[in-house]
Structure formats: structure tokens, C-alpha cells
Design an enzyme around this catalytic site. Structure first.
Site, mmCIF file in Angstrom:
data_model
loop_
_atom_site.group_PDB
_atom_site.id
_atom_site.type_symbol
_atom_site.label_atom_id
_atom_site.label_comp_id
_atom_site.label_asym_id
_atom_site.label_seq_id
_atom_site.Cartn_x
_atom_site.Cartn_y
_atom_site.Cartn_z
ATOM 1 N N ASP A 21 0.833 -1.207 0.000
ATOM 2 C CA ASP A 21 0.000 0.000 0.000
ATOM 3 C C ASP A 21 0.867 1.257 0.000
ATOM 4 O O ASP A 21 1.977 1.261 0.537
ATOM 5 C CB ASP A 21 -0.923 -0.029 1.234
ATOM 6 C CG ASP A 21 -2.125 0.884 1.076
ATOM 7 O OD1 ASP A 21 -2.327 1.447 -0.032
ATOM 8 O OD2 ASP A 21 -2.875 1.049 2.049
ATOM 9 N N GLY A 24 0.080 5.441 -4.381
ATOM 10 C CA GLY A 24 -0.535 6.721 -4.743
ATOM 11 C C GLY A 24 0.096 7.863 -3.969
ATOM 12 O O GLY A 24 0.427 8.914 -4.538
ATOM 13 N N TRP A 26 3.021 7.916 -2.565
ATOM 14 C CA TRP A 26 4.421 8.052 -2.980
ATOM 15 C C TRP A 26 4.501 8.970 -4.207
ATOM 16 O O TRP A 26 5.348 9.867 -4.286
ATOM 17 C CB TRP A 26 4.979 6.667 -3.306
ATOM 18 C CG TRP A 26 6.433 6.628 -3.677
ATOM 19 C CD1 TRP A 26 7.477 6.415 -2.830
ATOM 20 C CD2 TRP A 26 6.988 6.791 -4.997
ATOM 21 N NE1 TRP A 26 8.669 6.443 -3.538
ATOM 22 C CE2 TRP A 26 8.395 6.667 -4.861
ATOM 23 C CE3 TRP A 26 6.450 7.029 -6.260
ATOM 24 C CZ2 TRP A 26 9.257 6.771 -5.959
ATOM 25 C CZ3 TRP A 26 7.304 7.142 -7.344
ATOM 26 C CH2 TRP A 26 8.697 7.013 -7.186
ATOM 27 N N ARG A 34 -0.552 9.006 -10.225
ATOM 28 C CA ARG A 34 -0.614 7.774 -9.431
ATOM 29 C C ARG A 34 0.021 6.589 -10.165
ATOM 30 O O ARG A 34 0.615 5.706 -9.561
ATOM 31 C CB ARG A 34 -2.067 7.446 -9.070
ATOM 32 C CG ARG A 34 -2.698 8.453 -8.112
ATOM 33 C CD ARG A 34 -4.147 8.069 -7.812
ATOM 34 N NE ARG A 34 -4.227 6.779 -7.164
ATOM 35 C CZ ARG A 34 -4.120 6.588 -5.849
ATOM 36 N NH1 ARG A 34 -3.948 7.604 -5.039
ATOM 37 N NH2 ARG A 34 -4.194 5.373 -5.351
ATOM 38 N N HIS A 38 2.564 3.373 -9.108
ATOM 39 C CA HIS A 38 2.377 1.931 -9.351
ATOM 40 C C HIS A 38 3.590 1.346 -10.076
ATOM 41 O O HIS A 38 3.991 0.218 -9.824
ATOM 42 C CB HIS A 38 1.100 1.683 -10.149
ATOM 43 C CG HIS A 38 -0.143 2.078 -9.381
ATOM 44 N ND1 HIS A 38 -0.341 1.718 -8.069
ATOM 45 C CD2 HIS A 38 -1.245 2.797 -9.740
ATOM 46 C CE1 HIS A 38 -1.507 2.215 -7.647
ATOM 47 N NE2 HIS A 38 -2.069 2.870 -8.647
ATOM 48 N N ASN A 69 -10.946 -2.636 -5.575
ATOM 49 C CA ASN A 69 -10.180 -1.681 -6.384
ATOM 50 C C ASN A 69 -10.846 -1.353 -7.723
ATOM 51 O O ASN A 69 -10.451 -0.399 -8.405
ATOM 52 C CB ASN A 69 -8.737 -2.156 -6.608
ATOM 53 C CG ASN A 69 -7.859 -2.064 -5.373
ATOM 54 O OD1 ASN A 69 -6.989 -2.896 -5.143
ATOM 55 N ND2 ASN A 69 -8.071 -1.032 -4.549
ATOM 56 N N ARG A 191 -5.146 -2.030 8.676
ATOM 57 C CA ARG A 191 -6.376 -2.802 8.455
ATOM 58 C C ARG A 191 -6.084 -3.905 7.458
ATOM 59 O O ARG A 191 -5.056 -3.880 6.764
ATOM 60 C CB ARG A 191 -7.513 -1.894 7.953
ATOM 61 C CG ARG A 191 -7.157 -1.087 6.723
ATOM 62 C CD ARG A 191 -8.351 -0.262 6.216
ATOM 63 N NE ARG A 191 -7.921 0.668 5.175
ATOM 64 C CZ ARG A 191 -7.540 1.920 5.390
ATOM 65 N NH1 ARG A 191 -7.564 2.426 6.601
ATOM 66 N NH2 ARG A 191 -7.146 2.683 4.380
ATOM 67 N N LEU A 192 -7.031 -4.851 7.353
ATOM 68 C CA LEU A 192 -6.819 -6.010 6.475
ATOM 69 C C LEU A 192 -7.349 -5.790 5.062
ATOM 70 O O LEU A 192 -6.946 -6.492 4.139
ATOM 71 C CB LEU A 192 -7.482 -7.257 7.070
ATOM 72 C CG LEU A 192 -6.841 -7.811 8.346
ATOM 73 C CD1 LEU A 192 -7.622 -9.004 8.850
ATOM 74 C CD2 LEU A 192 -5.384 -8.207 8.083
ATOM 75 N N GLU A 204 1.290 -13.185 12.346
ATOM 76 C CA GLU A 204 1.851 -12.024 13.042
ATOM 77 C C GLU A 204 1.683 -10.820 12.116
ATOM 78 O O GLU A 204 2.006 -10.893 10.930
ATOM 79 C CB GLU A 204 3.339 -12.252 13.343
ATOM 80 C CG GLU A 204 3.598 -13.333 14.363
ATOM 81 C CD GLU A 204 3.041 -13.006 15.743
ATOM 82 O OE1 GLU A 204 3.025 -11.816 16.124
ATOM 83 O OE2 GLU A 204 2.609 -13.955 16.439
HETATM 84 C C1 IPE Z 1 -5.432 -2.811 -0.424
HETATM 85 O O1 IPE Z 1 -5.085 -1.485 -0.576
HETATM 86 C C2 IPE Z 1 -5.402 -3.503 -1.749
HETATM 87 C C3 IPE Z 1 -4.087 -3.657 -2.352
HETATM 88 C C4 IPE Z 1 -2.947 -3.355 -1.807
HETATM 89 C C5 IPE Z 1 -4.099 -4.226 -3.665
HETATM 90 P P1 IPE Z 1 -6.173 -0.326 -0.710
HETATM 91 O O2 IPE Z 1 -5.426 0.949 -0.776
HETATM 92 O O3 IPE Z 1 -7.092 -0.630 -1.830
HETATM 93 O O4 IPE Z 1 -6.968 -0.471 0.662
HETATM 94 P P2 IPE Z 1 -7.939 0.551 1.403
HETATM 95 O O5 IPE Z 1 -8.996 0.922 0.427
HETATM 96 O O6 IPE Z 1 -7.107 1.716 1.804
HETATM 97 O O7 IPE Z 1 -8.456 -0.206 2.583
HETATM 98 C C1 IPE Z 2 -1.452 0.250 -3.382
HETATM 99 O O1 IPE Z 2 -1.221 1.605 -3.406
HETATM 100 C C2 IPE Z 2 -1.604 -0.337 -4.758
HETATM 101 C C3 IPE Z 2 -2.963 -0.804 -5.077
HETATM 102 C C4 IPE Z 2 -4.002 -0.749 -4.289
HETATM 103 C C5 IPE Z 2 -3.135 -1.377 -6.391
HETATM 104 P P1 IPE Z 2 -2.425 2.630 -3.448
HETATM 105 O O2 IPE Z 2 -2.740 2.936 -4.867
HETATM 106 O O3 IPE Z 2 -3.563 2.137 -2.630
HETATM 107 O O4 IPE Z 2 -1.738 3.883 -2.763
HETATM 108 P P2 IPE Z 2 -2.433 4.919 -1.782
HETATM 109 O O5 IPE Z 2 -3.023 4.139 -0.652
HETATM 110 O O6 IPE Z 2 -3.460 5.657 -2.556
HETATM 111 O O7 IPE Z 2 -1.298 5.787 -1.338
HETATM 112 MG MG MG Z 3 -4.061 2.383 -0.680
#
Ligand code: IPE
Ligand code: IPE
Ligand code: MG
Length: 244
Positions: A21, A24, A26, A34, A38, A69, A191-192, A204
């Protein structure tokens, strides 16, 4: 902070699951789109896969695209899927060479045709890999995975007695693989997000503020050191653990 040249702990996890995670954020911090985040995230995937393979970690599961997503802007989704094709094109020959078998956790049929085809090809080409299994969770949701398992029982006309923890686990995407010992989530979120809900019952949990594109060998080693310092009790008392 663990230095890269420091010795690693002896008890390494057999299975590491990662919620990658922060791509975006970064990119945003650098004034980039964004999709650039990736792309940098895909580079971190290469580094982490390579390091896990050399450390002898047998199972690595990366959350690449959740079923939720799909709610993202179309342009971002298509950038992610283009990156996936690029990643497979570059990495599959190397994976084959290094004995890494690729598996997909999630609803493959719900992915666009080019990605589905490339993933099927990648899976069959690397299927004989015996060193490590790389699971990509793609179009994956933990609740959907459980619903799918229940549906498969019903389809078979299973009796209540036939539903056991073992037979349920055999109907999950991770069948035949051990549960994750360590779950890493980057970017400070705790969170999960619907990830491996059944399988992570005793994992863990390790949360780090590092954004996924900045996660490399040193950060992985740090997570492994934190894992090695944990006391896994599985419901027992610490005294019982000490004598066993
Ligand atoms: C979880 O990240 C899914 C992946 C890393 C692919 P998200 O960025 O989608 O999770 P939420 O929406 O913040 O919980
Ligand atoms: C995780 O990074 C990658 C995917 C969910 C595919 P994010 O795209 O969720 O990055 P943030 O959480 O917006 O920074
Ligand atoms: Mg994210």
C-alpha cells in the site's frame, strides 16, 4: 534499524503475505501521477521477490488488486493492468529460471482477456517451479473467497459433517499452502482490507509507515527481525511454549 549486512534471524517465516500500500501517496509526494507510483511499486515487487527467493522463503503472497479496487478511476485501473502485462513479460522467464511458481488468488475470469491469457500462460510456464510459490492476489476479496468455498460445498451436496476446517481450507485459493506466518502492510494503514481473512487467523501482523515503492531489502530484513522477536503462542501460555 537492521543493516543489510547484519545476520538474519534463524526462524524465518515460511509464508509472507504483503498488502502493498502507498503507491498513490508516494507519487503524490513527488507531484507525479498515481500510475508513476504503481510503476515504482512494481520495481519494489521485483526487489522483494528476488530477496525472498534468495532467503529461501517458500511462499510469498502479494495483494496486487482487490475486488474493491474496481471502484478506482478507469484510467488508474487500466494503468495497473498494463503494468501487470509488462511485469509478466519481463519476469516470467526469470521466474522460470529461478524455480518460482506463479499462482493467482482471486477471480481470474473477472479480469480483462489479455491479462487473463498472460496469467494463464505464466502459471503454466512456471508450474514446475519448486523453490518458491509467488501468489498474486488479483481481483481478490477474502469474503468472496469464503462465499465461493461455501458454494462449492453446496454444489457437491456436502453434508454438515463434511464441512471441516480442513475441507474448507481446501476450497480456498491458497489450498495446499501453509497459512501466512507474517503479514506485512506498508504505508501506515492498519487494516486487512478484505485480505486473506481465513488464512491470517494466526499470522503475526507487521505495520510499517514506509510506502510500498520505498520498501526494499533493508525494510524486509527489518520486518523479518521483528517477526523473529515475536512469541507465537497459538492459545498456549508462555510457560508451555518455553518447555516445548
Ligand atoms: C489494499 O489497498 C489492496 C491492495 C494493496 C491491492 P487499498 O489501498 O485498496 O486499501 P484501502 O482501500 O485503503 O483499505
Ligand atoms: C497500493 O497503493 C496499490 C494498489 C491498491 C493497487 P495505493 O494505490 O492504494 O496507494 P495509496 O493508498 O493511494 O497511497
Ligand atoms: Mg491504498
Amino acid at each position: 534499524m537492521i543493516q543489510e549486512n547484519q545476520t538474519l534471524p534463524e526462524n524465518l517465516p515460511a509464508h509472507i503475505a504483503v498488502i502493498m500500500d502507498g503507491n498513490g501517496r508516494w507519487a503524490q509526494a513527488r507531484g507525479l501521477p498515481r500510475s508513476a507510483g504503481h510503476r515504482a511499486g512494481a520495481e519494489a515487487v521485483r526487489i522483494v521477490v528476488t530477496e525472498c527467493r534468495s532467503l529461501g522463503i517458500r511462499h510469498l503472497t502479494l495483494y496486487a488488486f482487490s475486488s474493491e479496487n474496481w471502484n478506482r478511476p478507469k484510467a488508474e485501473i487500466s494503468a495497473l493492468f498494463s503494468l501487470l502485462l509488462e511485469f509478466l513479460r519481463q519476469e516470467v522467464p526469470l521466474m522460470e529460471e529461478k524455480g518460482i511458481a506463479l499462482k493467482v488468488l482471486g477471480d481470474l475470469d473477472g479480469l480483462p482477456l489479455p491479462q487473463r491469457t498472460a496469467l494463464r500462460h505464466a502459471m503454466s510456464r512456471t508450474a514446475h517451479g519448486r523453490e518458491m510459490i509467488l501468489n498474486l492476489a488479483l481481483n481478490y476479496g477474502g469474503r468472496a473467497e469464503l462465499v465461493r468455498a461455501v458454494q462449492s460445498f453446496l454444489r457437491e451436496g456436502a453434508s454438515p459433517e463434511m464441512v471441516t476446517e480442513k475441507s474448507l481450507a481446501a476450497r480456498l485459493y491458497t489450498r495446499d499452502q501453509p497459512d501466512p506466518d507474517l503479514l506485512i502492510r506498508t504505508s501506515g494503514e492498519q487494516r486487512l482490507s478484505n485480505y486473506l481473512l481465513y488464512q491470517c487467523a494466526y499470522s503475526e501482523l507487521y505495520f510499517t509507515p514506509t510506502l510500498w515503492p520505498d520498501f526494499g531489502v533493508a525494510q524486509l530484513h527489518e520486518a523479518l527481525a521483528a517477526y523473529a522477536a515475536r512469541s507465537r503462542r497459538f492459545g498456549k501460555t508462555q510457560e508451555q511454549i518455553n518447555v516445548s
